[in-house]
Design an enzyme around this catalytic site. Structure first.
Site, PDB file in Angstrom:
ATOM      1  N   HIS A   1       1.543   5.462  14.795  1.00 14.02           N
ATOM      2  CA  HIS A   1       1.860   5.614  13.245  1.00 14.02           C
ATOM      3  C   HIS A   1       1.970   7.221  13.067  1.00 14.02           C
ATOM      4  CE1 HIS A   1       1.103   4.907   9.023  1.00 14.02           C
ATOM      5  NE2 HIS A   1       0.168   5.996   9.121  1.00 14.02           N
TER       6      HIS A   1
ATOM      7  N   THR B   1      -4.071   3.872  10.283  1.00 19.17           N
ATOM      8  CA  THR B   1      -3.223   2.773  10.599  1.00 19.17           C
ATOM      9  C   THR B   1      -2.866   2.475  11.961  1.00 19.17           C
ATOM     10  OG1 THR B   1      -1.909   3.363   8.479  1.00 19.17           O
ATOM     11  CG2 THR B   1      -0.826   1.798   9.941  1.00 19.17           C
TER      12      THR B   1
HETATM   13 MN    MN Z   1      -4.992   5.268   6.132  1.00 22.40          MN
END
Ligand code: MN
Length: 433
Positions: free
Chosen positions: A141, A368
């Protein structure tokens, strides 16, 4: 910390609460904590999920002994912080006692009146979150977002040394099921040097994360060593860190995310305890060749061997049209929690290394968790390559970012041969205008 399993992980154990047997999330081997109020009314109080039911801890405290009784009493109020503060031994005593009673039919008569159908209960954020910190441990991410925001310089040189994080906003954490109002704000001007437009975010996104609950706290100025860090973790939940990308792009430099993420975060109702997760602990994936080793204070052999969680996370979207037409939610992604570049223990140790005191009920977001594999993107900004490539849903609708009426549904589970599958329940919310 050595991870051990015991009689409460026996895959063959069954409960007289019949809905628990084969339940995809809450068999008797899980027993996650929650705060609920029963359908007949009454104050919010601590409970434990068993199959389709919730067991009222306040109601059964008298039938328990020693540490387990203490645990149930501490869980009798509207927030679980006092129980979390007691640490792993007290939590384990409660688990052992509940498992024994819920697997032995002789207890069914006495406990029946303390069981409620979960779908008829109201659920609450299980602890007062004094402080919320969001990390950025998903390296795939970080690379994806970095290359969208800074094409020449996606991953900054500190990433592989420092577990990157920022102090978030705890007042806007809400339970799964609560609608999310689209935020307005200043957005990045279309042209460099231009005046920023103000208005509703047009690039509203979700972030698939896991939440790590702090149990026992530490004193100010007393860092938590890496080999003790897990004693300070109570369990995990599913976390959606809603993010307004157009607000974020304008405000994030030089001090990081602010209004782009402080308007609302959604947490699942259940704290799945470290004991429930014991069978699913796994090796921290080795760092890619050429990456530096963590500094000494973040290095622990046992943590590298067992510090990761074998949990799988799935994200779905259900648009207003899909619900109207009776269509099933559309799956957006799936991926493992092992996408974390740092272990949960490393996050706790790093957070406290300068002397910061962690408090029971503090919440750490993992960041994430994008897997790096196909179908493993943990946010829409990644799935749509910065909004340039819309995704096509099963019913033909398209999305770049979230529209009003969209519901995002996250779920997670752990499974392994020789053990009963456990789940974390759901974390869901609808976007409203
Ligand atoms: Mn976040």
């Amino acid at each position: 910390m050595t991870i051990e399993t015991d009689f409460t992980h026996d895959a063959d154990a069954t409960s007289w609460v019949e809905s628990a047997n084969g339940h995809p999330h809450f068999p008797v081997q899980n027993l996650p904590l929650c705060v609920f109020s029963p359908p007949k009314g009454g104050e919010p109080r601590g409970g434990v999920a068993i199959g389709d039911m919730i067991l009222d801890l306040a109601d059964i405290a008298d039938t328990l002994e020693l540490d387990a009784a203490t645990a149930a009493q501490l869980a009798s109020g509207p927030k679980l912080n006092d129980l979390l503060q007691r640490g792993p031994e007290t939590m384990r005593a409660l688990r052992h006692a509940l498992f024994t009673m819920l697997t032995d039919d002789n207890h069914s008569k006495a406990l029946e009146s303390a069981l409620y159908k979960a779908e008829d209960c109201d659920l609450y954020v299980p602890a007062t979150v004094g402080d919320y910190t969001d990390f950025y441990t998903g390296i795939h991410h970080a690379e994806n977002i970095g290359s969208l925001f800074r094409p020449d310089n996606p991953l900054l040189p500190n990433y592989k040394y420092v577990p990157i994080g920022y102090h978030g906003r705890s007042s806007s954490i809400r339970l799964s099921g609560k609608d999310v109002k689209r935020p307005s704000g200043q957005k990045k001007p279309a042209e460099e040097g231009g005046k920023p437009p103000f208005g509703p975010s047009a690039r509203l996104d979700y972030e698939m994360e896991m939440g790590i609950w702090i149990g026992k706290g530490n004193g100010l100025g007393q860092p938590i060593p890496i080999d003790k860090a897990e004693e300070h973790i109570a369990g995990i939940s599913i976390l959606n860190d809603w993010s307004a990308r157009d607000i974020q792009a304008w405000e994030y430099q030089p001090l990081g995310p602010f209004l782009a993420k402080n308007f609302h975060s959604t947490i699942s109702p259940w704290i799945v305890t470290m004991d429930a997760l014991a069978p699913f602990r796994t090796q921290q994936p080795p760092r890619p060749e050429g990456d530096p080793a963590p500094l000494e204070y973040l290095s622990d052999e046992e943590d590298q061997k067992t510090g990761a969680f074998g949990v799988t996370m799935d994200v779905f979207i259900s648009t207003a049209k899909m619900r109207e037409d009776g269509d099933e939610p559309h799956q957006l992604s799936t991926g493992p929690m092992t996408a974390m570049y740092w272990t949960a223990a490393q996050l706790v140790t790093h957070h406290s290394v300068g002397g910061c005191n962690m408090m029971p009920g503090d919440l750490l977001g993992t960041g994430t968790l994008t897997s790096g594999e196909e179908d493993g993107e943990g946010s829409l900004i990644e799935l749509t390559q910065g909004g340039k490539k819309p995704i096509i849903l099963a019913n033909g609708e398209t999305r770049t970012f979230l529209e009003d009426g969209d519901e995002v549904i996250m779920t997670a589970y752990a499974e392994k041969d020789g053990f009963a599958r456990i789940g974390l329940g759901e974390c869901r919310a609808v976007i409203t205008g």
